[in-house]
Scaffold this motif. Structure first.
Motif, PDB file in Angstrom:
ATOM      1  N   GLY A  57      72.975  15.211  38.237  1.00 26.79           N
ATOM      2  CA  GLY A  57      71.945  14.563  37.438  1.00 26.79           C
ATOM      3  C   GLY A  57      70.585  15.166  37.735  1.00 26.79           C
ATOM      4  O   GLY A  57      70.443  16.039  38.603  1.00 26.79           O
ATOM      5  N   ALA A  58      69.573  14.703  37.008  1.00 29.97           N
ATOM      6  CA  ALA A  58      68.222  15.256  37.121  1.00 29.97           C
ATOM      7  C   ALA A  58      67.611  15.042  38.507  1.00 29.97           C
ATOM      8  O   ALA A  58      66.779  15.830  38.941  1.00 29.97           O
ATOM      9  CB  ALA A  58      67.328  14.647  36.052  1.00 29.97           C
ATOM     10  N   ALA A  59      68.012  14.014  39.215  1.00 28.65           N
ATOM     11  CA  ALA A  59      67.433  13.704  40.526  1.00 28.65           C
ATOM     12  C   ALA A  59      68.258  14.259  41.689  1.00 28.65           C
ATOM     13  O   ALA A  59      67.921  14.020  42.849  1.00 28.65           O
ATOM     14  CB  ALA A  59      67.271  12.198  40.678  1.00 28.65           C
TER      15      ALA A  59
END
Length: 74
Positions: A57-59
């Motif tokens: 994911g983006a994080a």
């Protein structure tokens, strides 16, 4: 030891005033550098990357070394 002259030339070409910076003439600026001699530019997009990071994911920061102490310092 040390950094090869060809690599130093690349860094110097990127860390200079905009009017003299590598890239102002497009990709041909980079193609002319000794550091990239022998690189098959036409096949570059078709070559498999030597390392393909995965992300959940983006994080996701699992591909980076994160030091807790630097995150707590203002």
């Amino acid at each position: 030891g040390g950094v090869p002259a060809a690599a130093r030339a690349l860094v110097r070409g990127l860390l200079c005033p905009a009017g003299a910076r590598l890239g102002r003439g497009g990709a041909r600026d980079f193609r002319a550098l000794p550091l990239f001699a022998g690189l098959r530019w036409a096949q570059l997009r078709r070559q498999r990357a030597p390392f393909a990071p995965s992300a959940r994911g983006a994080a996701d920061t699992s591909n980076f070394d994160v030091l807790d102490d630097c995150l707590s310092q203002p």
